[in-house]
Design a protein around this motif. Structure first.
Motif, PDB file in Angstrom:
ATOM      1  N   PHE A 118       0.874  -1.167   0.000  1.00 37.91           N
ATOM      2  CA  PHE A 118       0.000   0.000   0.000  1.00 37.91           C
ATOM      3  C   PHE A 118       0.910   1.216   0.000  1.00 37.91           C
ATOM      4  N   ASN A 119       0.765   2.084  -0.977  1.00 42.72           N
ATOM      5  CA  ASN A 119       1.711   3.173  -1.209  1.00 42.72           C
ATOM      6  C   ASN A 119       1.428   4.449  -0.434  1.00 42.72           C
ATOM      7  N   CYS A 120       0.178   4.652   0.004  1.00 48.04           N
ATOM      8  CA  CYS A 120      -0.169   5.942   0.604  1.00 48.04           C
ATOM      9  C   CYS A 120      -1.246   5.753   1.670  1.00 48.04           C
ATOM     10  N   VAL A 121      -0.872   5.158   2.793  1.00 49.95           N
ATOM     11  CA  VAL A 121      -1.805   5.008   3.905  1.00 49.95           C
ATOM     12  C   VAL A 121      -1.642   6.262   4.764  1.00 49.95           C
ATOM     13  N   VAL A 122      -2.670   7.075   4.813  1.00 46.14           N
ATOM     14  CA  VAL A 122      -2.587   8.341   5.537  1.00 46.14           C
ATOM     15  C   VAL A 122      -2.332   8.040   7.018  1.00 46.14           C
ATOM     16  N   ALA A 123      -1.284   8.652   7.555  1.00 39.69           N
ATOM     17  CA  ALA A 123      -0.827   8.334   8.914  1.00 39.69           C
ATOM     18  C   ALA A 123      -1.879   8.611   9.980  1.00 39.69           C
ATOM     19  N   SER A 124      -2.830   9.482   9.702  1.00 40.40           N
ATOM     20  CA  SER A 124      -3.894   9.773  10.665  1.00 40.40           C
ATOM     21  C   SER A 124      -5.060   8.788  10.571  1.00 40.40           C
ATOM     22  N   ASN A 125      -5.019   7.869   9.624  1.00 43.07           N
ATOM     23  CA  ASN A 125      -6.107   6.906   9.426  1.00 43.07           C
ATOM     24  C   ASN A 125      -5.876   5.688  10.325  1.00 43.07           C
ATOM     25  N   ALA A 126      -6.051   5.892  11.625  1.00 39.59           N
ATOM     26  CA  ALA A 126      -5.772   4.843  12.614  1.00 39.59           C
ATOM     27  C   ALA A 126      -6.553   3.548  12.379  1.00 39.59           C
ATOM     28  N   PRO A 127      -7.847   3.597  12.014  1.00 35.63           N
ATOM     29  CA  PRO A 127      -8.555   2.328  11.789  1.00 35.63           C
ATOM     30  C   PRO A 127      -7.929   1.495  10.667  1.00 35.63           C
ATOM     31  N   ALA A 128      -7.542   2.142   9.564  1.00 35.29           N
ATOM     32  CA  ALA A 128      -6.928   1.400   8.454  1.00 35.29           C
ATOM     33  C   ALA A 128      -5.574   0.837   8.876  1.00 35.29           C
ATOM     34  N   ILE A 129      -4.771   1.640   9.532  1.00 34.27           N
ATOM     35  CA  ILE A 129      -3.441   1.179   9.963  1.00 34.27           C
ATOM     36  C   ILE A 129      -3.584  -0.016  10.904  1.00 34.27           C
ATOM     37  N   HIS A 130      -4.500   0.077  11.845  1.00 32.16           N
ATOM     38  CA  HIS A 130      -4.733  -1.039  12.769  1.00 32.16           C
ATOM     39  C   HIS A 130      -5.158  -2.302  12.014  1.00 32.16           C
ATOM     40  N   LEU A 131      -6.072  -2.142  11.061  1.00 36.26           N
ATOM     41  CA  LEU A 131      -6.528  -3.294  10.282  1.00 36.26           C
ATOM     42  C   LEU A 131      -5.382  -3.904   9.495  1.00 36.26           C
ATOM     43  N   TRP A 132      -4.633  -3.085   8.759  1.00 36.21           N
ATOM     44  CA  TRP A 132      -3.546  -3.625   7.944  1.00 36.21           C
ATOM     45  C   TRP A 132      -2.507  -4.317   8.831  1.00 36.21           C
ATOM     46  N   GLN A 133      -2.179  -3.736   9.975  1.00 35.79           N
ATOM     47  CA  GLN A 133      -1.217  -4.374  10.879  1.00 35.79           C
ATOM     48  C   GLN A 133      -1.753  -5.701  11.391  1.00 35.79           C
ATOM     49  N   SER A 134      -3.044  -5.767  11.701  1.00 32.87           N
ATOM     50  CA  SER A 134      -3.629  -7.012  12.197  1.00 32.87           C
ATOM     51  C   SER A 134      -3.614  -8.108  11.137  1.00 32.87           C
ATOM     52  N   LEU A 135      -3.504  -7.706   9.872  1.00 28.77           N
ATOM     53  CA  LEU A 135      -3.457  -8.668   8.772  1.00 28.77           C
ATOM     54  C   LEU A 135      -2.020  -8.935   8.302  1.00 28.77           C
ATOM     55  N   GLY A 136      -1.051  -8.487   9.076  1.00 32.65           N
ATOM     56  CA  GLY A 136       0.336  -8.822   8.802  1.00 32.65           C
ATOM     57  C   GLY A 136       1.128  -7.816   7.995  1.00 32.65           C
ATOM     58  N   PHE A 137       0.591  -6.631   7.772  1.00 33.13           N
ATOM     59  CA  PHE A 137       1.321  -5.606   7.031  1.00 33.13           C
ATOM     60  C   PHE A 137       2.262  -4.866   7.971  1.00 33.13           C
ATOM     61  N   ASP A 138       3.453  -4.590   7.479  1.00 35.53           N
ATOM     62  CA  ASP A 138       4.430  -3.794   8.211  1.00 35.53           C
ATOM     63  C   ASP A 138       4.564  -2.440   7.547  1.00 35.53           C
ATOM     64  N   THR A 139       4.837  -1.429   8.355  1.00 30.95           N
ATOM     65  CA  THR A 139       5.156  -0.107   7.812  1.00 30.95           C
ATOM     66  C   THR A 139       6.621  -0.132   7.411  1.00 30.95           C
ATOM     67  N   ILE A 140       6.882   0.057   6.119  1.00 31.58           N
ATOM     68  CA  ILE A 140       8.265  -0.005   5.631  1.00 31.58           C
ATOM     69  C   ILE A 140       8.805   1.364   5.250  1.00 31.58           C
ATOM     70  N   GLY A 141       7.946   2.370   5.347  1.00 32.07           N
ATOM     71  CA  GLY A 141       8.391   3.716   5.038  1.00 32.07           C
ATOM     72  C   GLY A 141       7.376   4.750   5.482  1.00 32.07           C
ATOM     73  N   ARG A 142       7.864   5.952   5.653  1.00 35.01           N
ATOM     74  CA  ARG A 142       7.012   7.076   6.038  1.00 35.01           C
ATOM     75  C   ARG A 142       7.391   8.241   5.143  1.00 35.01           C
ATOM     76  N   ILE A 143       6.415   8.830   4.470  1.00 33.70           N
ATOM     77  CA  ILE A 143       6.648   9.941   3.561  1.00 33.70           C
ATOM     78  C   ILE A 143       6.125  11.210   4.247  1.00 33.70           C
ATOM     79  N   PRO A 144       7.031  12.094   4.667  1.00 32.52           N
ATOM     80  CA  PRO A 144       6.598  13.298   5.381  1.00 32.52           C
ATOM     81  C   PRO A 144       5.724  14.204   4.506  1.00 32.52           C
ATOM     82  N   ASP A 145       4.660  14.711   5.098  1.00 33.38           N
ATOM     83  CA  ASP A 145       3.785  15.703   4.461  1.00 33.38           C
ATOM     84  C   ASP A 145       3.305  15.291   3.071  1.00 33.38           C
ATOM     85  N   ALA A 146       3.066  14.015   2.867  1.00 33.13           N
ATOM     86  CA  ALA A 146       2.716  13.506   1.533  1.00 33.13           C
ATOM     87  C   ALA A 146       1.239  13.672   1.189  1.00 33.13           C
ATOM     88  N   TYR A 147       0.401  13.955   2.159  1.00 35.88           N
ATOM     89  CA  TYR A 147      -1.042  13.987   1.932  1.00 35.88           C
ATOM     90  C   TYR A 147      -1.629  15.295   2.466  1.00 35.88           C
TER      91      TYR A 147
END
Length: 164
Positions: A118-147
């Motif tokens: 997933f190329n652009c998961v908005v960092a403030s979208n806590a429900p999506a981040i929680h879901l993706w992490q629960s399904l085994g996704f890791d955060t491999i990068g952070r793009i400052p001020d990208a959205y």
């Protein structure tokens, strides 16, 4: 909770019914990197024609959400796919996004993909981040001020990844 969900390939008629959801999500400007003023035809091409596959989720006979599956890269990196998910706000919190993601992972494996990104998961979208992490996704990068978030202004975006 999500037991009565049916997921099947999206049709043209399904996209027409999905259009209000699509428009609602992109106009919210809090999770999707799509222009808020996108028109129907451009959205249809983006969501239904350009991807390798697009599926719709129904519950109680109502269209509740959708996802697309496409290659994230070409050529030697073509084994990594990308997906986008949208769930109607009326159906959120019922496990539909989880079921869509699980379905998309199976579809991706069947299509020969080895990983999903997933190329652009908005960092403030806590429900999506929680879901993706629960399904085994890791955060491999952070793009400052990208959205450009509607309420928060410039917000970081995460790149999330998992092997399939």
């Amino acid at each position: 909770m999500a037991a009565d969900i049916v997921i099947r390939p999206m049709t043209e008629a399904d996209f027409a019914a999905f259009w209000p959801v699509f428009r609602q999500v992109v106009r919210a400007r809090d999770s999707y990197a799509i222009a808020a003023d996108i028109g129907f035809e451009q959205a249809r091409r983006y969501w239904l024609e350009q991807p390798l596959q697009t599926h719709a989720a129904f519950t109680g006979g109502q269209l509740a959400g959708s996802y697309y599956l496409k290659a994230n890269f070409d050529g030697p990196a073509g084994h990594v796919c990308n997906c986008g998910y949208m769930v109607d706000t009326r159906f959120r919190g019922r496990g539909i996004a989880r079921r869509l993601c699980l379905h998309s992972m199976d579809a991706a494996r069947a299509a020969g993909f080895a990983a999903m990104q997933f190329n652009c998961v908005v960092a403030s979208n806590a429900p999506a981040i929680h879901l993706w992490q629960s399904l085994g996704f890791d955060t491999i990068g952070r793009i400052p001020d990208a959205y450009r978030h509607r309420e928060l202004g410039l917000t970081d975006a995460l790149v999330m990844y998992r092997k399939l």
